[in-house]
Design a protein around this motif. Structure first.
Motif, short mmCIF file in Angstrom:
data_model
loop_
_atom_site.label_atom_id
_atom_site.label_comp_id
_atom_site.label_asym_id
_atom_site.label_seq_id
_atom_site.Cartn_x
_atom_site.Cartn_y
_atom_site.Cartn_z
N MET A 273 11.23 -14.45 -42.98
CA MET A 273 9.78 -14.35 -42.81
C MET A 273 9.43 -14.59 -41.35
O MET A 273 9.96 -15.49 -40.72
CB MET A 273 9.06 -15.39 -43.66
N ALA A 274 8.53 -13.81 -40.84
CA ALA A 274 8.12 -13.94 -39.45
C ALA A 274 6.79 -14.67 -39.33
O ALA A 274 6.19 -14.70 -38.27
CB ALA A 274 8.01 -12.57 -38.81
N GLU A 275 6.30 -15.26 -40.40
CA GLU A 275 5.02 -15.97 -40.37
C GLU A 275 5.26 -17.47 -40.30
O GLU A 275 6.23 -17.98 -40.84
CB GLU A 275 4.22 -15.65 -41.63
N ILE A 276 4.34 -18.16 -39.66
CA ILE A 276 4.40 -19.62 -39.56
C ILE A 276 3.43 -20.19 -40.57
O ILE A 276 2.27 -19.77 -40.64
CB ILE A 276 4.04 -20.10 -38.14
N ASN A 277 3.89 -21.16 -41.33
CA ASN A 277 3.01 -21.83 -42.29
C ASN A 277 2.17 -22.85 -41.53
O ASN A 277 2.67 -23.86 -41.04
CB ASN A 277 3.86 -22.51 -43.36
N VAL A 278 0.86 -22.61 -41.40
CA VAL A 278 -0.01 -23.47 -40.62
C VAL A 278 -0.74 -24.50 -41.46
O VAL A 278 -1.48 -25.32 -40.91
CB VAL A 278 -1.05 -22.63 -39.82
#
Length: 142
Positions: A11-16
């Motif tokens: 996954m290229a998304e950051i969990n914010v």
């Protein structure tokens, strides 16, 4: 027949979400502590129609006199502990030697004996203050 599963790529998304939680906790902490930091000794100042200090001037050294006549000094630090007269002279003279343009203010409680306020002014004069201001609350207009 063997079934082939497709592997997912990274996954290229950051969990914010955790960052938002931390930010909200810090916001609440700062909202609670900020008013506590600006408060000093509870002094019921007399009201007067006086001109405020210039915004360009240095942060003033404040000597507070509470209703019982105890002295407190605020030099950007803790103001909650009463200090002796000689300690005021020593601390203020050090500051005025380093920064002679620092304003000096006495915050006298409305119910304090007038002699205690005069004593604070004499102590500041002994410390080398060229002039001493008296803090007041603004007059409430009705």
């Amino acid at each position: 027949m063997a079934q082939h599963r497709q592997r997912r790529g990274p996954m290229a998304e950051i969990n914010v979400v955790p960052y938002i939680d931390v930010m909200l906790v810090l916001l609440v902490i700062f909202m609670i502590t900020a008013p506590l930091l600006s408060q000093g000794v509870k002094v019921d100042l007399p009201q007067a129609d006086a001109k405020p200090l210039d915004k360009e001037s240095r942060e003033p050294v404040e000597v507070s006199v509470d209703a019982e006549g105890s002295f407190y000094i605020n030099i950007g630090g803790d103001e909650k502990v009463p200090v002796e007269a000689e300690e005021i002279v020593k601390r203020v003279s050090i500051i005025l030697r380093k920064h002679p343009d620092t304003p000096v203010v006495v915050r006298g409680d409305n119910n304090v004996n007038y002699g205690a306020v005069v004593e604070a002014m004499v102590l500041l004069q002994r410390a080398g203050a060229p002039g001493v201001g008296l803090a007041t609350d603004p007059v409430e207009r009705k």
